[in-house]
Design an enzyme around this catalytic site. Structure first.
Site, PDB file in Angstrom:
ATOM      1  N   SER A 182       0.325 -74.126  56.899  1.00 56.50           N
ATOM      2  CA  SER A 182      -0.948 -74.333  57.603  1.00 56.50           C
ATOM      3  C   SER A 182      -1.742 -75.584  57.285  1.00 56.50           C
ATOM      4  CB  SER A 182      -1.773 -73.170  57.953  1.00 56.50           C
ATOM      5  OG  SER A 182      -2.475 -72.864  56.611  1.00 56.50           O
ATOM      6  N   HIS A 210       0.820 -68.681  61.775  1.00 54.65           N
ATOM      7  CA  HIS A 210       0.752 -70.070  62.436  1.00 54.65           C
ATOM      8  C   HIS A 210       1.778 -70.660  63.359  1.00 54.65           C
ATOM      9  CE1 HIS A 210      -3.210 -71.768  61.315  1.00 54.65           C
ATOM     10  NE2 HIS A 210      -2.856 -71.063  60.006  1.00 54.65           N
ATOM     11  N   LYS A 241      -4.968 -66.206  65.860  1.00 55.84           N
ATOM     12  CA  LYS A 241      -4.886 -67.635  65.990  1.00 55.84           C
ATOM     13  C   LYS A 241      -4.409 -68.065  67.544  1.00 55.84           C
ATOM     14  CE  LYS A 241      -4.646 -67.942  61.225  1.00 55.84           C
ATOM     15  NZ  LYS A 241      -3.803 -67.801  59.935  1.00 55.84           N
TER      16      LYS A 241
HETATM   17  C1  LIG Z   1      -4.553 -67.083  58.899  1.00 50.26           C
HETATM   18  C2  LIG Z   1      -3.185 -66.637  57.921  1.00 50.26           C
HETATM   19  C3  LIG Z   1      -3.213 -65.290  57.722  1.00 50.26           C
HETATM   20  C4  LIG Z   1      -4.727 -64.477  58.126  1.00 50.26           C
HETATM   21  O1  LIG Z   1      -4.730 -63.854  59.367  1.00 50.26           O
HETATM   22  P1  LIG Z   1      -5.914 -63.373  59.936  1.00 50.26           P
HETATM   23  O2  LIG Z   1      -5.521 -62.556  61.179  1.00 50.26           O
HETATM   24  O3  LIG Z   1      -7.022 -64.071  60.214  1.00 50.26           O
HETATM   25  O4  LIG Z   1      -6.347 -62.253  58.693  1.00 50.26           O
HETATM   26  C5  LIG Z   1      -2.281 -64.668  56.998  1.00 50.26           C
HETATM   27  N1  LIG Z   1      -1.361 -65.450  56.722  1.00 50.26           N
HETATM   28  C6  LIG Z   1      -1.140 -66.908  57.004  1.00 50.26           C
HETATM   29  C7  LIG Z   1       0.021 -67.569  56.662  1.00 50.26           C
HETATM   30  C8  LIG Z   1      -2.375 -67.331  57.786  1.00 50.26           C
HETATM   31  O5  LIG Z   1      -2.218 -68.685  58.003  1.00 50.26           O
END
Ligand SMILES: *Cc1c(COP(=O)(O)O)cnc(C)c1O
Length: 393
Positions: A182, A210, A241
Site C-alpha cells: 500500500s 488493498h 477499504k
Molecule cells: C489495511 C491493511 C490491513 C488492516 O485492515 P483493517 O481491516 O483496517 O484492520 C491489513 N493488511 C494490509 C495489507 C492492509 O493494508
C-alpha cells in the site's frame, strides 16, 4: 523529586517532532467522500482507502439502518458462544461466492484476520517465508506464531526460492505476502510465488487488503487478477477499504476456514462486527456483483491522475494500482508539502519512517471512484502550485 517514570516518552516524542516523524492526527467533521470537512473547512480528500466511495453510499446506509431495526446494535457475545447470527453466516457465504472461494470466515478487521490465521497455521518449530515489506499486521501475526520468520527480498521469487532451499529441512512452512503493497502501490507476483509454494509444499497466504474491490474482475481481488483460483490457500481481505465499512475475512480452502473457527484466537475471544456493519458489507457485495462501473471509474481516475502528475515532473514511483506515491525523500519535506497542500485545500498525508524506509518519505495520494474529474483537476492545479513553490518540480 525523582524524575517521572514516563519522562522517556516525552523525550521520544520530542525527537519524533524534531525529525518530522510525529503524526498529527486530523479530525474529520463529515462523512468520508471526495470532499471532507476538517477544522470547519472543506478539503479535497486524497488519503482515505474509500476506493469506491461506498463509505457514505445511501444503499449501504439504508441496509445498516434496516439491520439495526431487525437485529439490534450489538452481537452480544463472541461468535463461538452466542454471537453468531444467521446474518454473519450470510455475509460469509456471499463473500465466498463473490470471490470464487470454497469458504469464508469473517473477523473484526483485516488486522485481526492476520493475527487469527498465521498462528493457527504454523507454530514453534515451523517456518514462515515473509516478504520484507509485509504489512505490520502480518509481521505481528508471524511473531505471535513463534515460528521461525525468514524474510525474502521484496517481490523477488528467486530470492524466495533461495531462502526456501537454505531453510531446508523443515516440516511445516507458510509463505505470506501482501497482495498490493500500500505504500508503493506495486503488486506481488503471485503467479511466480505460487509456483515456488507448490514446488516446496508451502501453505500460501496473501493479504489482499488493498486489492479487494480494486483488482480482478469487478474487484474480486488479486487471486482473480492472476487467475489462480484454488491455488492460493488463504486470501485475507478487509471490508474497511474498498468495501467502505469495517471487518476482515479469510477466503480460501474449506479445511482452513473450518480450522480457523476452532483455533483463530480473535474469532474465539473477541466479539464480531455489529449487524449494521454486516448489512452494509452485504450491500457492498450486492453493488459489486451488479456492476463493474465503480471499479472502472477508480482505475480511470488513477490513470488520469498519475499521467498528469508525471507530466508535471513529479516522481510517482512505480505503482501498478490507483495508489499514487509522490516521492519526496526527507520526512521534513513531505510534512511541509502536506501542510501546504492542506492550506490550499487538498488533504493528502505525508508518510515517513517507520511506515516507509528512512529517506523515502512521500505524500501518498489515494484515488477514489468518489472523485469527479473536476475534483482531480482542482487537486492537480494545487499540486502544481505547491510543487513549484517548494522547488520539487
Ligand atoms: C489495511 C491493511 C490491513 C488492516 O485492515 P483493517 O481491516 O483496517 O484492520 C491489513 N493488511 C494490509 C495489507 C492492509 O493494508
Amino acid at each position: 523529586m525523582p524524575e517521572s517514570k514516563l519522562q522517556w516518552i516525552e523525550d521520544e516524542i520530542a525527537v519524533l517532532k524534531k525529525q518530522g516523524l510525529f503524526t498529527n492526527i486530523r479530525t474529520l467533521e463529515s462523512p468520508q467522500g471526495a470532499r471532507i470537512v476538517v477544522n470547519g473547512e472543506s478539503k479535497l480528500n486524497f488519503c482515505s482507502n474509500n476506493y469506491l466511495g461506498l463509505a457514505n453510499d445511501p444503499r449501504l446506509k439504508k441496509a445498516a439502518q434496516d439491520a439495526i431495526e431487525r437485529w439490534g446494535v450489538g452481537p452480544g457475545a463472541v461468535r463461538t458462544i452466542a454471537g453468531t447470527m444467521s446474518f454473519h453466516l450470510e455475509l460469509e457465504e456471499r463473500l465466498a461466492e463473490f470471490k470464487g472461494a470454497e469458504a469464508t470466515i469473517s473477523f473484526q478487521s483485516g488486522f485481526t484476520a492476520n493475527l487469527a490465521t498465521i498462528p493457527a497455521l504454523v507454530g514453534k518449530g515451523d517456518v514462515i517465508f515473509s516478504d520484507e515489506l509485509n504489512h505490520a499486521s502480518i509481521i505481528d501475526g508471524c511473531r505471535l506464531s513463534r515460528a521461525k520468520i525468514i524474510p525474502y527480498k521484496h517481490n523477488d521469487a528467486d530470492d524466495l526460492q533461495r531462502a526456501v532451499k537454505e531453510a531446508k529441512p523443515f516440516s511445516k512452512a507458510l509463505l505470506v505476502t501482501d497482495g498490493v503493497f500500500s505504500m508503493d502501490g506495486d503488486i506481488a507476483p503471485l503467479d511466480k510465488l505460487v509456483t515456488v509454494a507448490e514446488e516446496h509444499n508451502l501453505i500460501f497466504m496473501v493479504d489482499d487488503a488493498h486489492g479487494e474491490g480494486v483488482l480482478g474482475h469487478g474487484g474480486r481481488g488479486i487471486v482473480d487478477h492472476f487467475g489462480l483460483h484454488g491455488r492460493v490457500d488463504v486470501e485475507v481481505g478487509t471490508m474497511s477499504k474498498a468495501f467502505g465499512v469495517v471487518g476482515g475475512y479469510v477466503a480460501g480452502k474449506r479445511t482452513i476456514v473450518d480450522w480457523l473457527r476452532q483455533r483463530g484466537r480473535p474469532f474465539l475471544f473477541s466479539s464480531a462486527v455489529t449487524p449494521a456493519d454486516v448489512a452494509a458489507c452485504i450491500a457492498a457485495v450486492d453493488i459489486l456483483e451488479e456492476s463493474t462501473d465503480l471499479v472502472e471509474k477508480l482505475w480511470n481516475n488513477g490513470r488520469y491522475f498519475k499521467q498528469e502528475m508525471q507530466r508535471m515532473g513529479f516522481d510517482i514511483g512505480h505503482s501498478e494500482t490507483p495508489i499514487t506515491p509522490v516521492m519526496l525523500g526527507e520526512a521534513t519535506v513531505a510534512q511541509k508539502m502536506s501542510q501546504r497542500l492542506f492550506e490550499e485545500g487538498v488533504f493528502a498525508t505525508a508518510i515517513g519512517f517507520p511506515t516507509v524506509p528512512k529517506g523515502k518519505a512521500r505524500i501518498r495520494v489515494m484515488l477514489s471512484a468518489a472523485h469527479s474529474s473536476a475534483d482531480l483537476d482542482e487537486a492537480l492545479g494545487i499540486f502544481k502550485k505547491v510543487g513549484q513553490e517548494l522547488g520539487i518540480i
